[in-house]
Motif scaffolding. Sequence first.
Motif, PDB file in Angstrom:
ATOM      1  N   GLY A  99       5.700   5.948  -1.994  1.00  0.00           N
ATOM      2  CA  GLY A  99       4.455   5.402  -1.940  1.00  0.00           C
ATOM      3  C   GLY A  99       3.697   5.180  -0.682  1.00  0.00           C
ATOM      4  N   ASP A 100       2.321   5.584  -0.680  1.00  0.00           N
ATOM      5  CA  ASP A 100       1.712   5.265   0.526  1.00  0.00           C
ATOM      6  C   ASP A 100       0.328   4.326   0.183  1.00  0.00           C
ATOM      7  OD1 ASP A 100       0.889   5.425   3.253  1.00  0.00           O
ATOM      8  OD2 ASP A 100       0.591   7.608   3.052  1.00  0.00           O
ATOM      9  N   ALA A 101      -0.525   3.843   1.109  1.00  0.00           N
ATOM     10  CA  ALA A 101      -1.475   2.870   0.747  1.00  0.00           C
ATOM     11  C   ALA A 101      -2.576   3.384   1.841  1.00  0.00           C
ATOM     12  CB  ALA A 101      -1.153   1.803   0.959  1.00  0.00           C
ATOM     13  N   ASP A 102      -3.777   3.471   1.218  1.00  0.00           N
ATOM     14  CA  ASP A 102      -4.994   3.286   1.991  1.00  0.00           C
ATOM     15  C   ASP A 102      -5.422   1.986   2.638  1.00  0.00           C
ATOM     16  OD1 ASP A 102      -7.614   3.153   3.112  1.00  0.00           O
ATOM     17  OD2 ASP A 102      -8.389   4.820   2.121  1.00  0.00           O
ATOM     18  N   LEU A 103      -5.064   1.394   3.685  1.00  0.00           N
ATOM     19  CA  LEU A 103      -5.012   0.056   4.168  1.00  0.00           C
ATOM     20  C   LEU A 103      -6.396  -0.592   3.985  1.00  0.00           C
ATOM     21  CD1 LEU A 103      -2.320  -0.075   7.025  1.00  0.00           C
ATOM     22  CD2 LEU A 103      -2.291  -0.554   4.612  1.00  0.00           C
ATOM     23  N   GLY A 104      -7.330   0.468   4.313  1.00  0.00           N
ATOM     24  CA  GLY A 104      -8.876  -0.106   4.132  1.00  0.00           C
ATOM     25  C   GLY A 104      -9.439  -0.413   2.632  1.00  0.00           C
ATOM     26  N   ALA A 105      -8.452   0.300   1.843  1.00  0.00           N
ATOM     27  CA  ALA A 105      -9.144   0.207   0.527  1.00  0.00           C
ATOM     28  C   ALA A 105      -8.566  -1.145  -0.239  1.00  0.00           C
ATOM     29  CB  ALA A 105      -8.445   1.273  -0.449  1.00  0.00           C
ATOM     30  N   ILE A 106      -7.630  -1.831   0.502  1.00  0.00           N
ATOM     31  CA  ILE A 106      -6.926  -2.948  -0.247  1.00  0.00           C
ATOM     32  C   ILE A 106      -8.036  -4.085  -0.406  1.00  0.00           C
ATOM     33  CG2 ILE A 106      -5.008  -4.643  -0.036  1.00  0.00           C
ATOM     34  CD1 ILE A 106      -3.373  -2.622   1.241  1.00  0.00           C
ATOM     35  N   GLY A 107      -8.253  -4.756  -1.381  1.00  0.00           N
ATOM     36  CA  GLY A 107      -9.120  -5.720  -1.505  1.00  0.00           C
ATOM     37  C   GLY A 107     -10.468  -5.544  -1.931  1.00  0.00           C
ATOM     38  N   THR A 108     -11.007  -4.190  -2.031  1.00  0.00           N
ATOM     39  CA  THR A 108     -12.226  -3.535  -2.415  1.00  0.00           C
ATOM     40  C   THR A 108     -12.616  -3.275  -3.739  1.00  0.00           C
ATOM     41  OG1 THR A 108     -11.592  -1.335  -1.909  1.00  0.00           O
ATOM     42  CG2 THR A 108     -12.269  -2.604  -0.161  1.00  0.00           C
ATOM     43  N   GLY A 109     -11.223  -3.672  -4.669  1.00  0.00           N
ATOM     44  CA  GLY A 109     -11.433  -3.461  -6.142  1.00  0.00           C
ATOM     45  C   GLY A 109     -11.249  -2.090  -6.463  1.00  0.00           C
ATOM     46  N   VAL A 110     -10.849  -1.103  -5.644  1.00  0.00           N
ATOM     47  CA  VAL A 110     -10.543   0.348  -6.318  1.00  0.00           C
ATOM     48  C   VAL A 110      -8.909   0.118  -6.538  1.00  0.00           C
ATOM     49  CG1 VAL A 110     -12.243   1.448  -4.986  1.00  0.00           C
ATOM     50  CG2 VAL A 110     -10.229   1.379  -4.095  1.00  0.00           C
ATOM     51  N   PRO A 111      -8.781   1.240  -7.348  1.00  0.00           N
ATOM     52  CA  PRO A 111      -7.074   1.005  -7.762  1.00  0.00           C
ATOM     53  C   PRO A 111      -6.174   2.018  -6.685  1.00  0.00           C
ATOM     54  CG  PRO A 111      -8.052   2.825  -9.025  1.00  0.00           C
ATOM     55  CD  PRO A 111      -9.198   2.067  -8.302  1.00  0.00           C
ATOM     56  N   TYR A 112      -6.285   1.491  -5.393  1.00  0.00           N
ATOM     57  CA  TYR A 112      -5.505   2.083  -4.289  1.00  0.00           C
ATOM     58  C   TYR A 112      -4.048   2.006  -4.614  1.00  0.00           C
ATOM     59  CZ  TYR A 112      -3.245  -2.431  -3.172  1.00  0.00           C
ATOM     60  OH  TYR A 112      -2.467  -3.505  -3.275  1.00  0.00           O
ATOM     61  N   PHE A 113      -3.589   1.005  -5.711  1.00  0.00           N
ATOM     62  CA  PHE A 113      -2.287   0.761  -5.838  1.00  0.00           C
ATOM     63  C   PHE A 113      -1.447   2.207  -6.775  1.00  0.00           C
ATOM     64  CE2 PHE A 113      -5.187  -1.863  -8.457  1.00  0.00           C
ATOM     65  CZ  PHE A 113      -4.821  -1.376  -9.624  1.00  0.00           C
ATOM     66  N   ASN A 114      -2.404   3.019  -7.155  1.00  0.00           N
ATOM     67  CA  ASN A 114      -2.015   4.158  -7.857  1.00  0.00           C
ATOM     68  C   ASN A 114      -0.964   4.853  -6.971  1.00  0.00           C
ATOM     69  OD1 ASN A 114      -3.320   3.369 -10.211  1.00  0.00           O
ATOM     70  ND2 ASN A 114      -4.776   5.062 -10.208  1.00  0.00           N
ATOM     71  N   ASP A 115      -1.293   4.729  -5.639  1.00  0.00           N
ATOM     72  CA  ASP A 115      -0.712   5.624  -4.667  1.00  0.00           C
ATOM     73  C   ASP A 115       0.797   4.994  -4.464  1.00  0.00           C
ATOM     74  OD1 ASP A 115      -2.472   7.483  -4.309  1.00  0.00           O
ATOM     75  OD2 ASP A 115      -3.644   6.006  -2.941  1.00  0.00           O
ATOM     76  N   LEU A 116       1.202   3.827  -5.025  1.00  0.00           N
ATOM     77  CA  LEU A 116       2.381   3.232  -4.810  1.00  0.00           C
ATOM     78  C   LEU A 116       3.332   3.667  -5.918  1.00  0.00           C
ATOM     79  CD1 LEU A 116       0.368   1.385  -3.217  1.00  0.00           C
ATOM     80  CD2 LEU A 116       1.983  -0.633  -3.911  1.00  0.00           C
ATOM     81  N   VAL A 117       4.545   3.236  -6.176  1.00  0.00           N
ATOM     82  CA  VAL A 117       5.474   3.787  -7.262  1.00  0.00           C
ATOM     83  C   VAL A 117       5.441   2.805  -8.280  1.00  0.00           C
ATOM     84  CG1 VAL A 117       7.719   4.515  -7.646  1.00  0.00           C
ATOM     85  CG2 VAL A 117       6.953   5.140  -5.544  1.00  0.00           C
ATOM     86  N   PHE A 118       5.160   3.316  -9.328  1.00  0.00           N
ATOM     87  CA  PHE A 118       5.001   2.460 -10.719  1.00  0.00           C
ATOM     88  C   PHE A 118       6.318   2.537 -11.376  1.00  0.00           C
ATOM     89  CE2 PHE A 118       3.655   1.767 -15.346  1.00  0.00           C
ATOM     90  CZ  PHE A 118       3.021   0.674 -15.216  1.00  0.00           C
ATOM     91  N   ASN A 119       6.851   1.304 -11.811  1.00  0.00           N
ATOM     92  CA  ASN A 119       8.123   1.327 -12.426  1.00  0.00           C
ATOM     93  C   ASN A 119       8.373  -0.325 -12.944  1.00  0.00           C
ATOM     94  OD1 ASN A 119      10.950   1.780 -13.313  1.00  0.00           O
ATOM     95  ND2 ASN A 119      10.407   3.813 -12.480  1.00  0.00           N
TER      96      ASN A 119
END
Length: 449
Positions: free
Chosen positions: A346-366
């Motif tokens: 998983g990775d993350a766009d740090l600038g996207a956190i808290g902006t309302g976009v589903p940045y967390f899709n780039d993390l691992v879902f389980n």
Amino acid sequence: MVHSTRRDVIKVSGALLGGIAVGTTVTAATSTDRFIAQTKGRGLPNSVEVVHEMPGTDLAVVTGDESALRSSKGVKDFAADIELELNEPETNAEAPTFDASDYEGQPGDFLQWDKADLDVPEAHEVTEGEGTRVAVIDSGVLETHPDLAGPLNLDLSRNFTDDGGDHNPVGGDDHGTHVAGIVAADNGAGLGVNGTAPKTDLVDCRVFSDEGGASFADILAAIVYSVNIDADVANLSLGAYPIPRQGEGDFYGKVLNSTMTYANKEGTLLVIAAGNDEADLQHDKNFISLPNEGAQALSVAATGPIGYGWDADGDGELTDLVSPPESPAFYTNYGTNAVTLGAPGGDADLGAIGTGVPYFNDLVFNTVFTYEDTDGDDEPDTQVPGYGWKAGTSMAAPNVAGAAALVKSANPNYNANQVEAALKQAADVPAGYDKAYYGSGYLNILDAL
């Protein structure tokens, strides 16, 4: 929206590291009455109490008076136990979770970019891990989770801490449940998530206590236990960095190497998270990362996409990625000889956190769990199975552990070295990326099979 590149992150890592680093760090204090002792085979002094015997090695974990160990003719060397502390990253804390009832009717496999990129469905046409055993040495695995109840071996699962509980997680720590799902979730509810080796025999070895720490000694004991129950793979999504290479750090490295060599000799492959400090382990001459830099460790760095299922580049399209799943994650440790493989963490766009976009899709879902108040006293008291996202080399390692179980299942006569060799020989460094983030390359399950 501001998008952070890896170069940007490195520039500001000093300010962000405390909130974003995943995995474990060494706490300032060491134990004053709990020790790891290397014996000479003559027994231990009567004035100390044995906590873990660790059969097959010359090590024992004891409590008691340091002076008794120092004067004992049966003790070759010893050092105080150290505590590790699990820190969830900011990226993980902001990601949503669902309980099983909220998620009903919404199969999660479409969110599992990691399994898709590793061709896990195709690999399952060959094997799903039958005839293998994987130990997860972590914070505990929730036995009531519908996607883990099937593979989890309750008879062999153990609590290695002294908190008096069983193997199940304590407090709100669902780290081990998420790790276990990446290895072996079997979609037991029919609408859940998939692990890489859903038909392996999963053993939970809890080493994190209800106080939130894990002792280095308990981790060593859990490794030895995993070996002695014939686990083919043990996953350790934990670590300590930085530990000085000299002084007591030399002792910790020595006893770890001894334990890991025993595991390898007996056929247990140790798959270990490389760590999340953005550290160049290859060129750090003063400090060492443990246990992933120990002897025989299969150390795993993390990769991940940016823009999976969301418009990360702002062009109005949801179908393109800013970076692919095999690109290095911003937080991962690296080093050509310190890392064995790269795998999805998983990775993350740090600038996207808290902006309302589903940045967390780039993390691992389980698999995860949440806490709910079920008795009406306004205090969370019940662990409710669910699903959610996390990132880290903690998530990359179990993807490799599951792959190792598939290789072992398809090749029952392979020893630990042969399983690792198959994974390494199948891997390649992605074009345009630095070998330091991959070691032998990016995990390729189909070719390994």
